[in-house]
Design an enzyme around this catalytic site. Structure first.
Site, PDB file in Angstrom:
ATOM      1  N   HIS A   1       0.848  -1.193   0.000  1.00  0.00           N
ATOM      2  CA  HIS A   1       0.000   0.000   0.000  1.00  0.00           C
ATOM      3  C   HIS A   1       0.883   1.242   0.000  1.00  0.00           C
ATOM      4  O   HIS A   1       2.076   1.184   0.315  1.00  0.00           O
ATOM      5  CB  HIS A   1      -0.904   0.003   1.233  1.00  0.00           C
ATOM      6  CG  HIS A   1      -1.984  -1.037   1.168  1.00  0.00           C
ATOM      7  ND1 HIS A   1      -3.076  -0.921   0.332  1.00  0.00           N
ATOM      8  CD2 HIS A   1      -2.145  -2.213   1.824  1.00  0.00           C
ATOM      9  CE1 HIS A   1      -3.863  -1.977   0.477  1.00  0.00           C
ATOM     10  NE2 HIS A   1      -3.308  -2.779   1.368  1.00  0.00           N
TER      11      HIS A   1
ATOM     12  N   CYS B   1      -0.431   2.719  -4.368  1.00  0.00           N
ATOM     13  CA  CYS B   1      -1.175   3.931  -4.682  1.00  0.00           C
ATOM     14  C   CYS B   1      -0.248   5.135  -4.573  1.00  0.00           C
ATOM     15  O   CYS B   1       0.619   5.181  -3.693  1.00  0.00           O
ATOM     16  CB  CYS B   1      -2.352   4.094  -3.726  1.00  0.00           C
ATOM     17  SG  CYS B   1      -3.675   2.891  -3.992  1.00  0.00           S
TER      18      CYS B   1
END
Length: 367
Positions: free
Chosen positions: A80, A121
């Site tokens: 992430h 991301c």
């Protein structure tokens, strides 16, 4: 490095088995694991990368890269992320620290060429300040201001098997003769085959003209001939994936008691999402009370000084409000783009820190 919590996870119906494509082979056996569990940290990663055994904190062998001026290094990172940070299991690697480390390695002549592929991301924010003159080429799953996507939902395992960039990149690499394709070919393939995300390239573009085999070993010819290029399906953003997984589980569950428990879990996750959003909105309002409305249109692209300020602000938010390394608070990562915008707009760091502390003290969310 791998956290290694998938193969024998209680939620994995096939113990010791990990697949990364629909009906794919078990990719777990034989995987090298020098760092697992709590040893997978940003500090150990950077120490291993620069070959600093003394800085590694772990029991057992401390394997590091003892590289020199004639060596090539390939790095792949997937987890992430948020503007200016990449997540490790229980702490974060910040862009300002990564870029500083790479510049130091270049200055010390610890490699000839380096290639970095990064999937998270806002991954572009990790490498957009990569200098063009230190022989490092970087590819990211998305620009500095957008999210990355998971793909290949598996009904039996009730989870997504891969992420879009790695699925496309690995599939193409496994069917190609790496003596004949370059990293620029790899990048162009990503541009053509990725559906949701827009891959980006940074750093020294001349390095991208090197053949991939100078960094990665070829798949045997016989295996290349039997593999197929895969197109990613079931695409969902990293941040929305937990909600989609629970929706699938609720729809599939026949037991009323278990279904109700899943619905409660879903509702709790939605409530947490709402609490995170309202908290960040309150912090935003306090930071912009002096008329900094222009912050709403600010970019999340930060210079190195601003990246350092962002690190300070983001860490206070994580440690006092929502620790995104805890699964129920992962969504908080998506809201850190607000802090990046405030930093880019020139809002004073102390002002942001005070706003976070005040909201933490007064908000009903934390009662």
């Amino acid at each position: 490095m791998m956290y290694d919590d998938i193969a024998y996870n209680e939620l994995n119906p096939y113990k010791g088995n990990i697949i990364n494509q629909p009906n794919g082979p078990n990719v777990y056996p034989g995987v090298l694991k020098d760092y697992t569990g709590d040893d997978v940290t940003p500090e150990n990663f950077l120490a291993a990368l620069r070959g600093d055994e003394s800085a590694v904190t772990k029991t057992g062998p401390k394997k590091v890269i003892k590289s020199g001026k004639n060596d090539t290094i390939f790095v792949f990172l997937s987890d992430h992320g948020a503007p200016g940070l990449f997540c490790f299991p229980s702490s974060s690697l910040y862009a300002v620290d990564l870029i500083e480390e790479l510049q130091t390695m270049a200055k010390n002549k610890q490699f000839a060429k380096m290639v970095i592929f990064m999937e998270c991301c806002y991954s572009g924010s990790m490498l957009e300040k990569l200098p063009e003159n230190i022989s490092i080429y970087g590819v990211t799953a998305c620009p500095p201001d957008t999210v990355a996507y998971f793909c290949f939902f598996d009904e039996e395992r009730q989870t997504f098997l891969a992420a879009e960039m790695s699925a496309v990149w690995m599939s193409y690499t496994e069917v190609s003769d790496l003596d004949k394709i370059t990293f620029q070919d790899e990048f162009r393939n990503l541009q053509g085959q990725m559906i949701k995300s827009v891959p980006c390239e940074y750093g020294d573009k001349e390095v991208s003209m090197l053949t991939v085999s100078k960094f990665l070993k070829n798949t045997p010819t016989s295996a290349r001939e039997t593999k197929k290029v895969l197109n990613p399906t079931d695409l969902v953003s990293f941040y929305e994936a937990p909600f989609r997984i629970l929706e699938h589980q609720i729809e599939r569950e026949a037991d009323p008691v278990k279904k109700d428990a899943l619905k409660k879990k879903y509702d709790d996750l939605q409530k947490t999402k709402s609490n995170i959003e309202s908290t960040v909105e309150e912090i935003w309002q306090r930071c912009c009370a002096g008329g900094e409305e222009h912050a709403t249109t600010a970019t999340t692209s930060l210079n190195l000084t601003q990246l350092q300020h962002f690190k300070t602000v983001a860490e206070l938010f994580r440690t006092t409000c929502f620790n995104w390394h805890e699964s129920q608070f992962q969504y908080a990562l998506s809201q850190t783009c607000v802090f990046a915008k405030l930093c880019a707009a020139g809002v004073d760091t102390e002002r942001m820190l005070e706003a976070i502390k005040e909201v933490r003290r007064t908000s009903s969310v934390f009662e």
